[in-house]
Design an enzyme around this catalytic site. Structure first.
Site, mmCIF file in Angstrom:
data_model
loop_
_atom_site.group_PDB
_atom_site.id
_atom_site.type_symbol
_atom_site.label_atom_id
_atom_site.label_comp_id
_atom_site.label_asym_id
_atom_site.label_seq_id
_atom_site.Cartn_x
_atom_site.Cartn_y
_atom_site.Cartn_z
ATOM 1 N N ASP A 12 23.913 21.113 -6.995
ATOM 2 C CA ASP A 12 23.043 21.415 -8.132
ATOM 3 C C ASP A 12 21.600 20.966 -7.876
ATOM 4 O OD1 ASP A 12 22.378 22.338 -10.643
ATOM 5 O OD2 ASP A 12 23.020 20.523 -11.669
ATOM 6 N N GLY A 13 20.665 21.728 -8.406
ATOM 7 C CA GLY A 13 19.263 21.309 -8.363
ATOM 8 C C GLY A 13 18.354 22.207 -7.541
ATOM 9 N N ARG A 16 15.407 23.725 -9.773
ATOM 10 C CA ARG A 16 14.362 22.750 -10.121
ATOM 11 C C ARG A 16 13.524 22.382 -8.899
ATOM 12 N NH1 ARG A 16 18.247 18.525 -12.489
ATOM 13 N NH2 ARG A 16 19.758 20.048 -11.750
ATOM 14 N N ARG A 25 12.336 29.542 -8.156
ATOM 15 C CA ARG A 25 13.712 29.039 -8.089
ATOM 16 C C ARG A 25 14.379 29.472 -6.783
ATOM 17 N NH1 ARG A 25 16.513 27.199 -12.179
ATOM 18 N NH2 ARG A 25 18.379 28.195 -11.318
ATOM 19 N N HIS A 29 16.852 27.876 -3.543
ATOM 20 C CA HIS A 29 18.136 28.310 -2.963
ATOM 21 C C HIS A 29 18.035 28.380 -1.438
ATOM 22 C CE1 HIS A 29 19.820 28.822 -6.849
ATOM 23 N NE2 HIS A 29 19.061 29.847 -7.202
ATOM 24 N N GLU A 59 30.226 31.642 -14.437
ATOM 25 C CA GLU A 59 29.166 31.576 -15.459
ATOM 26 C C GLU A 59 27.793 31.952 -14.884
ATOM 27 O OE1 GLU A 59 31.519 29.096 -15.076
ATOM 28 O OE2 GLU A 59 32.631 29.824 -16.820
ATOM 29 N N ARG A 63 22.754 34.551 -15.013
ATOM 30 C CA ARG A 63 21.387 34.337 -14.492
ATOM 31 C C ARG A 63 20.642 35.660 -14.343
ATOM 32 N NH1 ARG A 63 21.149 29.140 -10.666
ATOM 33 N NH2 ARG A 63 22.421 27.870 -12.030
ATOM 34 N N LEU A 122 37.451 22.500 10.970
ATOM 35 C CA LEU A 122 37.028 22.264 9.578
ATOM 36 C C LEU A 122 37.282 23.537 8.796
ATOM 37 C CD1 LEU A 122 35.322 20.863 7.278
ATOM 38 C CD2 LEU A 122 33.313 21.916 8.315
ATOM 39 N N ARG A 172 28.323 15.604 -6.993
ATOM 40 C CA ARG A 172 27.457 16.543 -7.710
ATOM 41 C C ARG A 172 26.033 16.021 -7.600
ATOM 42 N NH1 ARG A 172 27.870 20.150 -12.948
ATOM 43 N NH2 ARG A 172 25.742 20.954 -12.865
ATOM 44 N N ARG A 178 28.436 16.501 -15.107
ATOM 45 C CA ARG A 178 29.514 17.309 -15.684
ATOM 46 C C ARG A 178 30.208 18.071 -14.568
ATOM 47 N NH1 ARG A 178 24.928 19.856 -18.563
ATOM 48 N NH2 ARG A 178 24.014 21.342 -17.124
ATOM 49 N N GLU A 191 37.704 10.909 -6.542
ATOM 50 C CA GLU A 191 36.606 9.962 -6.799
ATOM 51 C C GLU A 191 35.316 10.770 -6.947
ATOM 52 O OE1 GLU A 191 37.471 6.925 -7.326
ATOM 53 O OE2 GLU A 191 39.509 7.138 -6.526
#
Ligand code: FPP
Length: 224
Positions: A12-13, A16, A25, A29, A59, A63, A122, A172, A178, A191
């Protein structure tokens, strides 16, 4: 030592970060993708077997179209340029979420999954058009249709992550606390680390600090 098989990340972020540094924005990305590359390297260095990245939620369709298109173009270019290299590095790519994108991207995602299917170093699970509630509803419907008993074991079998161990760590970034409809079932005993930095600023050192903190936690899974 705590077992460490699987790290999941809510990246996230970006938006911003992009607005702050480049007034767009989408620039965030683009910068976020560089962090993805760095974190893949660190994950391999730390011999972690699964890395799950929340790249686009059910969700996120709300956008602006321009941003959605930018994100999918970014992904398309990334895979076109980098999938051979990821394959050479023995990395397996798995998409979690229904592939309802352009036919070109759907095809590229399918090909990338097929190409890397047997890789072992991986596994990167890219959550795309992913939402935990949709995943759970779909699992319950399948159980009902096949008249299978509702049990923890059977529900897990019908999740998109059915062959993947639950995450040991969730990170996060972006100073928000959240879960945003991400792996709600699978995170039951994970965790969780909330990181103030925006995703494009997150680096190998921050990741390392979290891995060290994780090793100091006593995981008792409900025992004393
Ligand atoms: C959340 O930040 C980020 C996303 C919805 C997209 C994540 C995409 C990347 C990290 C780059 C592309 C990755 C791949 C694999 C191609 P946000 O935009 O919600 O940030 P904000 O909270 O600042 O608005």
């Amino acid at each position: 030592m705590n077992r460490l098989n699987h790290v999941a990340i809510i990246m996230d972020g970006n938006g911003r970060w992009g607005l702050k540094h480049k007034k767009s924005r989408n620039a965030g990305h683009k910068a976020g993708l560089k962090t993805v590359e760095k974190i893949i390297k660190t994950t391999i260095k730390n011999k972690i077997k699964y890395l799950t990245l929340y790249a686009f939620s059910t969700e996120n369709w709300k956008r602006p179209k321009k941003e959605i298109n930018f994100l999918f173009n970014l992904l398309e270019n990334f895979l076109t340029e980098r999938i051979d290299d990821l394959h050479k590095q023995n990395i397996k790519l798995k998409i979690i979420g229904e592939k309802i994108f352009s036919s070109k991207l759907n095809k590229l995602l399918r090909l990338s999954e097929k190409k890397t299917l047997n890789n072992k170093k991986l596994q990167i699970n890219l959550a795309l058009n992913y939402g935990s509630k949709t995943e759970l509803i779909s699992a319950f419907k399948k159980l009902q249709k096949n008249k299978v008993k509702i049990s923890e074991y059977n529900i897990k079998k019908y999740l998109l992550t059915n062959k993947i161990p639950d995450p040991d760590i969730l990170i996060r970034t972006g100073n928000t606390q959240r879960l945003s409809n991400f792996l709600l079932w699978q995170l039951a005993y994970t965790e969780i680390f909330f990181e103030k930095k925006l995703w494009p600023d997150f680096n190998e050192k921050d990741f390392g600090k979290i891995l060290n903190k994780y090793q100091k936690i006593r995981r008792n899974f409900g025992r004393v």
